[in-house]
Motif scaffolding. Structure first.
Motif, PDB file in Angstrom:
ATOM      1  N   HIS A 162       0.757  -1.326  -0.052  1.00 12.77           N
ATOM      2  CA  HIS A 162      -0.120   0.027  -0.093  1.00 12.77           C
ATOM      3  C   HIS A 162       0.927   1.360   0.164  1.00 12.77           C
ATOM      4  CE1 HIS A 162      -3.330  -2.633   1.166  1.00 12.77           C
ATOM      5  NE2 HIS A 162      -2.730  -3.147   2.091  1.00 12.77           N
ATOM      6  N   ARG A 163       0.255   2.225  -0.463  1.00 12.98           N
ATOM      7  CA  ARG A 163       0.820   3.654  -0.100  1.00 12.98           C
ATOM      8  C   ARG A 163       0.008   4.335   0.776  1.00 12.98           C
ATOM      9  NH1 ARG A 163       2.807   6.250  -6.002  1.00 12.98           N
ATOM     10  NH2 ARG A 163       4.416   4.316  -6.433  1.00 12.98           N
ATOM     11  N   ILE A 164       0.379   4.709   1.907  1.00 11.33           N
ATOM     12  CA  ILE A 164      -0.527   5.371   2.891  1.00 11.33           C
ATOM     13  C   ILE A 164       0.317   6.542   3.270  1.00 11.33           C
ATOM     14  CG2 ILE A 164      -1.450   3.057   3.504  1.00 11.33           C
ATOM     15  CD1 ILE A 164       0.506   3.218   5.683  1.00 11.33           C
ATOM     16  N   ASP A 165      -0.405   7.410   4.286  1.00 10.18           N
ATOM     17  CA  ASP A 165       0.260   8.627   4.676  1.00 10.18           C
ATOM     18  C   ASP A 165       0.545   8.177   6.360  1.00 10.18           C
ATOM     19  OD1 ASP A 165      -0.683  10.127   2.697  1.00 10.18           O
ATOM     20  OD2 ASP A 165      -2.669  10.658   3.580  1.00 10.18           O
ATOM     21  N   GLY A 166       1.788   8.715   6.365  1.00  7.98           N
ATOM     22  CA  GLY A 166       2.642   8.441   7.897  1.00  7.98           C
ATOM     23  C   GLY A 166       2.835   9.613   8.480  1.00  7.98           C
ATOM     24  N   PRO A 167       3.352   9.440   9.499  1.00  7.43           N
ATOM     25  CA  PRO A 167       3.621  10.705  10.525  1.00  7.43           C
ATOM     26  C   PRO A 167       4.312  11.840   9.771  1.00  7.43           C
ATOM     27  CG  PRO A 167       4.805   8.733  11.367  1.00  7.43           C
ATOM     28  CD  PRO A 167       4.266   8.387   9.999  1.00  7.43           C
TER      29      PRO A 167
ATOM     30  N   GLY B 297       2.508  13.666   7.674  1.00  6.41           N
ATOM     31  CA  GLY B 297       2.029  13.500   6.196  1.00  6.41           C
ATOM     32  C   GLY B 297       2.734  12.936   5.242  1.00  6.41           C
ATOM     33  N   ALA B 298       3.769  12.304   5.663  1.00  3.28           N
ATOM     34  CA  ALA B 298       4.808  11.651   4.614  1.00  3.28           C
ATOM     35  C   ALA B 298       4.192  10.422   4.124  1.00  3.28           C
ATOM     36  CB  ALA B 298       6.066  11.296   5.517  1.00  3.28           C
ATOM     37  N   SER B 299       4.599  10.365   2.681  1.00  2.00           N
ATOM     38  CA  SER B 299       3.854   9.126   2.001  1.00  2.00           C
ATOM     39  C   SER B 299       4.970   7.940   2.276  1.00  2.00           C
ATOM     40  CB  SER B 299       4.020   9.507   0.484  1.00  2.00           C
ATOM     41  OG  SER B 299       3.520   8.440  -0.450  1.00  2.00           O
ATOM     42  N   LEU B 300       4.292   6.886   2.590  1.00  2.00           N
ATOM     43  CA  LEU B 300       4.816   5.602   3.040  1.00  2.00           C
ATOM     44  C   LEU B 300       4.589   4.528   2.256  1.00  2.00           C
ATOM     45  CD1 LEU B 300       4.175   5.658   7.001  1.00  2.00           C
ATOM     46  CD2 LEU B 300       6.037   6.845   5.709  1.00  2.00           C
ATOM     47  N   LEU B 301       5.702   3.584   1.790  1.00  3.20           N
ATOM     48  CA  LEU B 301       5.234   2.278   1.382  1.00  3.20           C
ATOM     49  C   LEU B 301       5.083   1.400   2.288  1.00  3.20           C
ATOM     50  CD1 LEU B 301       5.424   0.406  -1.026  1.00  3.20           C
ATOM     51  CD2 LEU B 301       7.991   0.211  -0.840  1.00  3.20           C
ATOM     52  N   ALA B 302       3.961   0.626   2.442  1.00  3.98           N
ATOM     53  CA  ALA B 302       3.574  -0.101   3.333  1.00  3.98           C
ATOM     54  C   ALA B 302       3.444  -1.459   2.857  1.00  3.98           C
ATOM     55  CB  ALA B 302       2.297   0.452   4.414  1.00  3.98           C
ATOM     56  N   LEU B 303       3.862  -2.461   3.771  1.00  4.27           N
ATOM     57  CA  LEU B 303       3.710  -3.962   3.470  1.00  4.27           C
ATOM     58  C   LEU B 303       3.134  -4.654   4.630  1.00  4.27           C
ATOM     59  CD1 LEU B 303       4.805  -5.430   0.903  1.00  4.27           C
ATOM     60  CD2 LEU B 303       6.241  -6.358   2.146  1.00  4.27           C
TER      61      LEU B 303
ATOM     62  N   ARG C 186      -2.901  -8.241  11.983  1.00  4.30           N
ATOM     63  CA  ARG C 186      -2.212  -7.563  10.803  1.00  4.30           C
ATOM     64  C   ARG C 186      -0.882  -6.773  10.982  1.00  4.30           C
ATOM     65  NH1 ARG C 186      -7.020  -4.522   7.793  1.00  4.30           N
ATOM     66  NH2 ARG C 186      -5.320  -4.285   6.336  1.00  4.30           N
ATOM     67  N   PRO C 187       0.081  -7.658  10.907  1.00  2.12           N
ATOM     68  CA  PRO C 187       1.541  -6.882  11.091  1.00  2.12           C
ATOM     69  C   PRO C 187       1.718  -6.133   9.917  1.00  2.12           C
ATOM     70  CG  PRO C 187       1.653  -9.109  10.511  1.00  2.12           C
ATOM     71  CD  PRO C 187       0.281  -8.859  10.821  1.00  2.12           C
ATOM     72  N   VAL C 188       2.483  -4.979   9.951  1.00  5.34           N
ATOM     73  CA  VAL C 188       2.806  -3.893   8.923  1.00  5.34           C
ATOM     74  C   VAL C 188       4.094  -3.422   9.118  1.00  5.34           C
ATOM     75  CG1 VAL C 188       1.459  -2.201   9.833  1.00  5.34           C
ATOM     76  CG2 VAL C 188       1.847  -1.943   7.339  1.00  5.34           C
ATOM     77  N   VAL C 189       4.749  -3.387   8.192  1.00  4.44           N
ATOM     78  CA  VAL C 189       6.008  -2.485   8.051  1.00  4.44           C
ATOM     79  C   VAL C 189       6.124  -1.533   6.909  1.00  4.44           C
ATOM     80  CG1 VAL C 189       7.640  -4.040   9.032  1.00  4.44           C
ATOM     81  CG2 VAL C 189       7.225  -4.144   6.600  1.00  4.44           C
ATOM     82  N   ALA C 190       6.607  -0.342   7.114  1.00  2.00           N
ATOM     83  CA  ALA C 190       6.353   0.792   6.221  1.00  2.00           C
ATOM     84  C   ALA C 190       7.920   1.498   6.240  1.00  2.00           C
ATOM     85  CB  ALA C 190       5.437   1.751   6.645  1.00  2.00           C
ATOM     86  N   ARG C 191       8.064   2.093   5.137  1.00  2.00           N
ATOM     87  CA  ARG C 191       9.209   3.050   4.971  1.00  2.00           C
ATOM     88  C   ARG C 191       8.871   4.432   4.163  1.00  2.00           C
ATOM     89  NH1 ARG C 191      15.158   1.120   2.220  1.00  2.00           N
ATOM     90  NH2 ARG C 191      16.021   3.021   2.573  1.00  2.00           N
ATOM     91  N   ASP C 192       9.423   5.481   4.509  1.00  2.00           N
ATOM     92  CA  ASP C 192       9.010   6.457   3.821  1.00  2.00           C
ATOM     93  C   ASP C 192       9.581   6.893   2.563  1.00  2.00           C
ATOM     94  OD1 ASP C 192       8.801   9.305   2.881  1.00  2.00           O
ATOM     95  OD2 ASP C 192       9.604  10.227   4.891  1.00  2.00           O
ATOM     96  N   ARG C 193       8.506   7.035   1.532  1.00  2.00           N
ATOM     97  CA  ARG C 193       8.939   6.995  -0.022  1.00  2.00           C
ATOM     98  C   ARG C 193       9.873   8.142  -0.392  1.00  2.00           C
ATOM     99  NH1 ARG C 193       6.331   4.476  -3.484  1.00  2.00           N
ATOM    100  NH2 ARG C 193       6.586   6.236  -5.144  1.00  2.00           N
ATOM    101  N   ALA C 194      10.161   9.007   0.686  1.00  2.00           N
ATOM    102  CA  ALA C 194      11.265  10.246   0.368  1.00  2.00           C
ATOM    103  C   ALA C 194      12.578   9.682  -0.183  1.00  2.00           C
ATOM    104  CB  ALA C 194      11.473  11.111   1.560  1.00  2.00           C
TER     105      ALA C 194
END
Length: 454
Positions: A120-125, A127-133, A149-157
């Motif tokens: 997914h592409r979600i909003d993070g802290p 307002g950053a755009s995150l790539l979430a799995l 539902r475990p999820v890890v995410a990383r800033d798309r910046a």
């Protein structure tokens, strides 16, 4: 400038095409690089997600927790751009990384199949755009059952920065490739247009009399054009030959009536009717000059590529004829011409030029007529000089006009015009001067022919 140059239009079109193609290629490479990095990032997140699922356990109080969280130090640094979170259905938040601080990851309202990875592409802290799995995991009974539902995410910046760095590194290389392609395009255009330059050179050779046809040594794309031009030249040659033949027929057809008229004039003079004889003589001279004028016009379209006239030989022959006329018999004649000097003109045409000029000189000279010729910057300059009264400078244009007369003496006023027409037909010209009293010079300029030793 560009509109009138085929070379510049081809270069401009090639340069624009190269820039557009390389621009599209650079954009496509950047997109492909971004997708590649995103896949690599997702693969790394999948490894972290597996580690996160494997670390699920119960604490001393029996609560579900992440007993062995991923050990990447960024998970411990607030708002680092790398986050994990575990939620339970139902029951809400189970645990999350310290990097989320007091915020959470808002996942889409969906129900992924058990064990299936969802990206997914979600909003993070902030307002950053995150790539979430994320993955939907059914817990075993020892962990209390249920679904998490475990999820890890990383800033798309990070992805955006990597793509920007790649693009910056790519642009100089793209610019170098563009420069090389433009140079290659210029070389290609030069090679491609070379046959046209050859056509132009051969046409110039035809115009200057050094060649008669373009020939067949051209590429397949240019050969039809060369063949059409050669066919046109051949057709023109046939038309010229026909015109010359008709002009010759006209001259021969008028020769007999003029001879008859000349005989009638002689008989009238013998009977003492000199006035009528003089009028008829003037009419006959006019007719003869008009025939010569038309023959000169035919010569304008009948220039032979290999015509060569040895100036000294032609001048000697014409002077010998004019010397025997009543006007020329009383004059001193001087010929100073290099025997090796040759001009690009038919000998008969050069004789016609010298005949007209020497007749004029003999008619107006007091004691002497000189014929000289010399080479000058690729031209042969033939000069006829007499010691007559000359022509006032203001009357030179009138003397060169068809039928132009500046005195009341015999003649039709066509001689100098005929000389000019014949000279111009052979890419030459006629000049009159100096025109001061006591000396008159008529200079004929013709292309020079360099001959080897005999």
């Amino acid at each position: 400038m560009i509109a009138g140059s085929l070379r510049l239009r081809l270069l401009a079109a090639g340069a624009v095409s190269i820039v557009i193609a390389l621009g599209v290629a650079a954009f496509g490479l950047s997109v492909l690089f971004e997708r590649h990095v995103e896949r690599r990032m997702a693969d790394d997140l999948a490894v972290v997600l597996d580690r996160l699922v494997a670390g699920l356990d119960r604490d001393a109080d029996g609560k579900l927790t992440v007993a062995d969280p991923p050990d990447d130090p960024r998970f411990e640094r607030p708002l680092s751009g790398l986050y994990w979170q575990v939620t339970r259905e139902p029951g809400g938040l189970v645990d999350r990384s310290r990097s989320l601080w007091d915020e959470g990851l808002a996942l889409p309202e969906d129900e992924p199949a058990e064990g299936t990875l969802h990206r997914h592409r979600i909003d993070g802290p902030g307002g950053a755009s995150l790539l979430a799995l994320e993955r939907r995991v059914v817990l075993p009974p020892r962990l209390g059952g249920g679904v998490v539902r475990p999820v890890v995410a990383r800033d798309r910046a990070d992805l955006t920065a990597a793509t920007a760095d790649f693009t910056r590194d790519l642009l100089p290389f793209v610019g170098l490739v563009a420069l090389l392609l433009v140079i290659a395009s210029a070389v290609q255009v030069r090679i491609g247009l070379a046959p046209l330059a050859t056509v132009r050179a051969r046409l110039a050779a035809i115009r200057s009399g050094q060649a008669e046809r373009l020939g067949t040594a051209f590429p397949d794309e240019v050969q039809p054009l060369a063949a059409e031009v050669d066919a046109l030249l051949a057709s023109r040659d046939r038309q010229v030959e026909t015109a010359r033949a008709r002009a010759a027929d006209l001259a021969h057809g008028l020769k007999t009536p003029l001879q008859v008229l000349s005989g009638d004039i002689d008989r009238l003079k013998q009977k003492g009717e000199t006035a009528i004889a003089a009028d008829l003589d003037a009419v006959g001279e006019t007719m003869r000059r008009h025939v010569e004028r038309e023959l000169a016009r035919v010569r304008r379209t009948a220039v032979a590529a290999d015509a060569v006239a040895v100036v000294a030989e032609v001048a000697a022959r014409v002077v010998e004829v004019v010397r025997r006329t009543p006007a020329g018999d009383a004059l001193d004649w001087d010929i100073a011409v290099d025997p090796a000097l040759a001009a690009r003109i038919a000998p008969d045409d050069l004789a016609e030029i010298l005949g007209n000029l020497l007749e004029n000189a003999a008619r107006h000279a007091r004691e002497r007529v000189a014929v000289t010729a010399q080479a000058d910057s690729g031209e042969v300059v033939v000069r006829v000089v007499d010691d007559g009264p000359g022509i006032p400078a203001a009357l030179v244009p009138q003397a060169l006009r068809r039928g132009g007369r500046i005195d009341a003496g015999p003649g039709t006023g066509l001689g100098l015009a005929i000389v000019r027409d014949i000279a111009e037909a052979w890419n030459g010209g006629l000049r009159l001067g100096p025109t001061e009293p006591g000396r008159m010079t008529a200079a004929v300029h013709l292309p020079q022919v360099l001959r080897g030793p005999r």
